[in-house]
Design an enzyme around this catalytic site. Structure first.
Site, PDB file in Angstrom:
ATOM      1  N   ASP A 266       0.791  -1.096   0.032  1.00 49.48           N
ATOM      2  CA  ASP A 266      -0.044  -0.009  -0.042  1.00 49.48           C
ATOM      3  C   ASP A 266       0.806   1.240  -0.094  1.00 49.48           C
ATOM      4  OD1 ASP A 266      -1.187  -2.141   1.057  1.00 49.48           O
ATOM      5  OD2 ASP A 266      -2.931  -1.064   1.772  1.00 49.48           O
ATOM      6  N   HIS A 268      -1.143   4.575  -0.385  1.00 50.26           N
ATOM      7  CA  HIS A 268      -2.068   5.309  -0.113  1.00 50.26           C
ATOM      8  C   HIS A 268      -2.063   6.864  -0.167  1.00 50.26           C
ATOM      9  CE1 HIS A 268      -5.130   2.763   1.560  1.00 50.26           C
ATOM     10  NE2 HIS A 268      -4.275   1.798   2.041  1.00 50.26           N
ATOM     11  N   ASP A 298      -6.506   7.177  -1.619  1.00 46.37           N
ATOM     12  CA  ASP A 298      -7.217   7.176  -0.469  1.00 46.37           C
ATOM     13  C   ASP A 298      -6.244   7.243   0.697  1.00 46.37           C
ATOM     14  OD1 ASP A 298      -9.826   6.927  -1.328  1.00 46.37           O
ATOM     15  OD2 ASP A 298     -10.392   4.942  -1.015  1.00 46.37           O
ATOM     16  N   ARG A 299      -6.956   8.032   1.952  1.00 43.86           N
ATOM     17  CA  ARG A 299      -6.241   8.351   2.923  1.00 43.86           C
ATOM     18  C   ARG A 299      -5.153   9.343   3.108  1.00 43.86           C
ATOM     19  NH1 ARG A 299      -8.749   6.012   7.181  1.00 43.86           N
ATOM     20  NH2 ARG A 299      -8.835   3.803   7.164  1.00 43.86           N
ATOM     21  N   ASN A 327      -8.359  -3.085  -2.422  1.00 43.67           N
ATOM     22  CA  ASN A 327      -9.661  -2.897  -1.911  1.00 43.67           C
ATOM     23  C   ASN A 327     -10.052  -1.255  -1.926  1.00 43.67           C
ATOM     24  OD1 ASN A 327      -7.842  -2.825   0.342  1.00 43.67           O
ATOM     25  ND2 ASN A 327      -9.845  -2.209   1.386  1.00 43.67           N
ATOM     26  N   HIS A 328      -9.135  -0.479  -1.930  1.00 36.31           N
ATOM     27  CA  HIS A 328      -9.130   0.708  -2.141  1.00 36.31           C
ATOM     28  C   HIS A 328      -9.466   1.571  -3.680  1.00 36.31           C
ATOM     29  CE1 HIS A 328      -9.474   2.868   1.803  1.00 36.31           C
ATOM     30  NE2 HIS A 328      -8.797   1.659   2.240  1.00 36.31           N
ATOM     31  N   HIS A 376      -3.829  -8.525  -3.092  1.00 35.02           N
ATOM     32  CA  HIS A 376      -3.624  -7.465  -2.034  1.00 35.02           C
ATOM     33  C   HIS A 376      -4.004  -8.094  -0.818  1.00 35.02           C
ATOM     34  CE1 HIS A 376      -3.988  -3.349  -0.220  1.00 35.02           C
ATOM     35  NE2 HIS A 376      -5.226  -3.794  -0.011  1.00 35.02           N
ATOM     36  N   ARG A 426     -12.149  -6.690  10.788  1.00 32.85           N
ATOM     37  CA  ARG A 426     -12.181  -5.414   9.865  1.00 32.85           C
ATOM     38  C   ARG A 426     -13.812  -5.208   9.925  1.00 32.85           C
ATOM     39  NH1 ARG A 426      -8.103  -3.569   6.675  1.00 32.85           N
ATOM     40  NH2 ARG A 426      -6.310  -4.870   6.401  1.00 32.85           N
ATOM     41  N   HIS A 453      -2.194  -4.922   2.424  1.00 33.36           N
ATOM     42  CA  HIS A 453      -3.448  -4.529   3.188  1.00 33.36           C
ATOM     43  C   HIS A 453      -3.402  -4.254   4.603  1.00 33.36           C
ATOM     44  CE1 HIS A 453      -8.017  -4.688   3.209  1.00 33.36           C
ATOM     45  NE2 HIS A 453      -8.040  -5.991   3.574  1.00 33.36           N
TER      46      HIS A 453
END
Length: 528
Positions: A266, A268, A298-299, A327-328, A376, A426, A453
């Site tokens: 990741d 991000h 994201d983030r 997943n993002h 991922h 999660r 992830h």
């Protein structure tokens, strides 16, 4: 086995949460804690509060757990552990803890607030709305709760409206974009993609060609806070989407004698850390391949820049630069965790929609030299799924990961230390143990599975008796975790060589600063 392309419209996203709630201990037959245990538990809770405030969320969870084991009758211990789980992004576990606290004391308002925060984070706005409404009803002067309730109401209404007007397959926005006819104004001060020698197929204009010089100029522009011309943004996304569509669901690559392949987790939207990675580990080239294993956006506050940079390298080196979907790279996550808002703020809604289309075409996995299966999230709920099933999977039949099925599991699942499978902390997907990993690797002739992830404080972790490796490449994730980033370098001998690195300074723009939906941001309310 069942059809791996099948998906269900039934809402199953809370199954992991329900299982976690069901696993909560039955305290009705347990003898009350002794006074000594109560005193020890209170001290542990106070220590955990300080640990949580210092940002060591994993240790805070462990310390709250010790307090709960001594005295499980105090709702504040459960509610505070819920807050620590939220900080660790274990939203399902947070919902279970907050539910236990509510059952113990329905008047303890912070439990509703924290459960609402966790529900919102796993994209369950209806459930979040119920809890925010409870908070507002009991504490009508709480401005933060009112704002979050109102935001939830807007999201629920918007989703209902979108469902009501849905009439089938949405027309492609990318197909409607004629970027070749767009004019780059004379005042644009950046490098250009137009070739000086090559023409478009109709011969009417210059062909757009990605070059290392354009990427170097792009990096300079991004560091200066400048944007690309919209013509080039559309061109980069659409040209790379064509490449994605030509690739299989599982890309298969090998590493030749004079080559290097670097596997990253990741990132991000942490542009400056991606640039640092390329600085110390080497820039992509024909001899230095890269595989970025999802969650580019994201983030962080530079998600558009990171996505455009990685896409540009993919265009420049289509057979040497690889991107797996995370997943993002999904609409629902982008709406909540910042990418959609950032795209609209920096460019336009149409550019977000074209990005969204490109995400839905990305490969889901990479097989490296028949040795390493890279995806991922993680492995599957069914032991019968093999690499051949992944090869045959039609990812184009399902644009978004959904709440169940093979794509969701590939993007969402996590490992657990104990054997077997269990509900995901999660709140989405599942967890799988070392026996599951061993069976999959043995059945498919693999040395190991590589996934991302999850934050790892050292940047990576080797688990499941060496058959599972987690790599995470966003150091000091969200400017708060204090973790290292890591990259895995693989040569032709297919040995794994790990490099770690620290976050580098960046302009003072807070993570998710351009998010259009703020209900998912971690609660700033104090803990007890």
């Amino acid at each position: 086995m069942s059809d791996v392309n099948s998906s269900s419209d039934e809402d199953t996203s809370l199954s992991s949460v329900d299982e976690l709630v069901q696993q909560l201990p039955d305290l009705s037959h347990r003898p009350p804690p002794t006074k000594a245990d109560q005193e020890k538990a209170a001290k542990l809770k106070d220590a955990a509060n300080k640990i949580l405030a210092a940002g060591d969320y994993q240790q805070a969870i462990k310390t709250y757990t010790q307090a709960i084991e001594l005295d499980p009758t105090k709702e504040v211990y459960w509610a505070n552990r819920a807050q620590a789980n939220i900080k660790e992004e274990l939203y399902g576990a947070a919902i279970a803890d907050a539910t236990e606290a509510i059952q113990m004391n329905p008047d303890y308002i912070k439990s509703y607030y924290r459960r609402a925060t966790a529900y919102a984070a796993i994209l369950r706005p209806k459930d979040a709305l119920k809890d925010y409404q409870t908070v507002v009803k009991r504490v009508p002067n709480d401005k933060s709760a009112r704002a979050k309730r109102d935001e939830c109401q807007k999201i629920v209404r918007r989703l209902a409206f979108e469902a009501a007007i849905e009439v089938g397959e949405e027309a492609s926005v990318a197909d409607q974009v004629d970027y070749l006819s767009m004019v780059v104004e004379n005042g644009y001060d950046g490098a250009r993609l137009e070739s000086a020698t090559e023409k478009t197929e109709d011969g009417k204009g210059a062909k757009l060609v990605m070059t290392p010089e354009f990427i170097d100029d792009m990096i300079t522009r991004f560091k200066a806070g400048k944007r690309l011309h919209r013509k080039y943004v559309f061109a980069i996304i659409i040209e790379v989407m064509k490449i994605f569509k030509s690739e299989p669901t599982m890309v298969e690559v090998s590493v030749e004698n004079d080559e290097l392949l670097s596997v990253c987790g990741d990132t991000h939207g942490q542009l400056y850390d991606v640039l640092e990675l390329f600085r110390f580990n080497g820039a992509p080239s024909e001899k230095h391949s890269y595989l970025f294993n999802g969650d580019f956006v994201d983030r962080g506050s530079w998600s558009t820049e990171v996505a455009l940079l990685l896409f540009s390298y993919k265009w420049l080196y289509p057979s040497k630069f690889f991107l797996n979907r995370g997943n993002h790279e999904a609409n629902d996550m982008n709406k909540v965790y910042g990418f959609e808002g950032e795209c609209k703020a920096k460019y336009s809604e149409k550019i977000f929609k074209v990005f969204s289309e490109s995400f839905s075409t990305m490969p889901l996995a990479t097989l490296i030299g028949n040795n390493y299966f890279v995806l991922h999230g993680g492995l599957f709920s069914d032991d019968n799924i093999t690499l051949d099933d992944v090869r045959k999977y039609n990812r184009f039949a399902q644009k978004q990961p959904g709440q169940s099925g093979l794509m969701m599991e590939m993007l969402w699942t996590d490992p657990q230390p104990q054997p077997g499978r269990g509900p995901s902390k999660r709140g989405v997907g599942l967890q799988f143990g070392p026996d599951v990993t061993k069976r999959f690797c043995d059945a498919n002739g693999l040395m190991a599975v590589i996934r991302s992830h999850e934050v790892r404080m050292g940047g990576y972790e080797i688990e499941h008796d060496g058959r599972l490796i987690t790599v995470f490449s966003a150091p000091n994730y969200c400017d708060s975790q204090g973790n290292k980033g890591a990259v895995i370098n693989i040569k032709s001998d297919y040995e794994l060589n790990f490099k770690t690195y620290d976050a580098v300074p960046h302009p003072d723009i807070k993570p998710m600063g351009m998010s259009i939906n703020r209900i998912s941001k971690h609660s700033a309310r104090s803990f007890c």
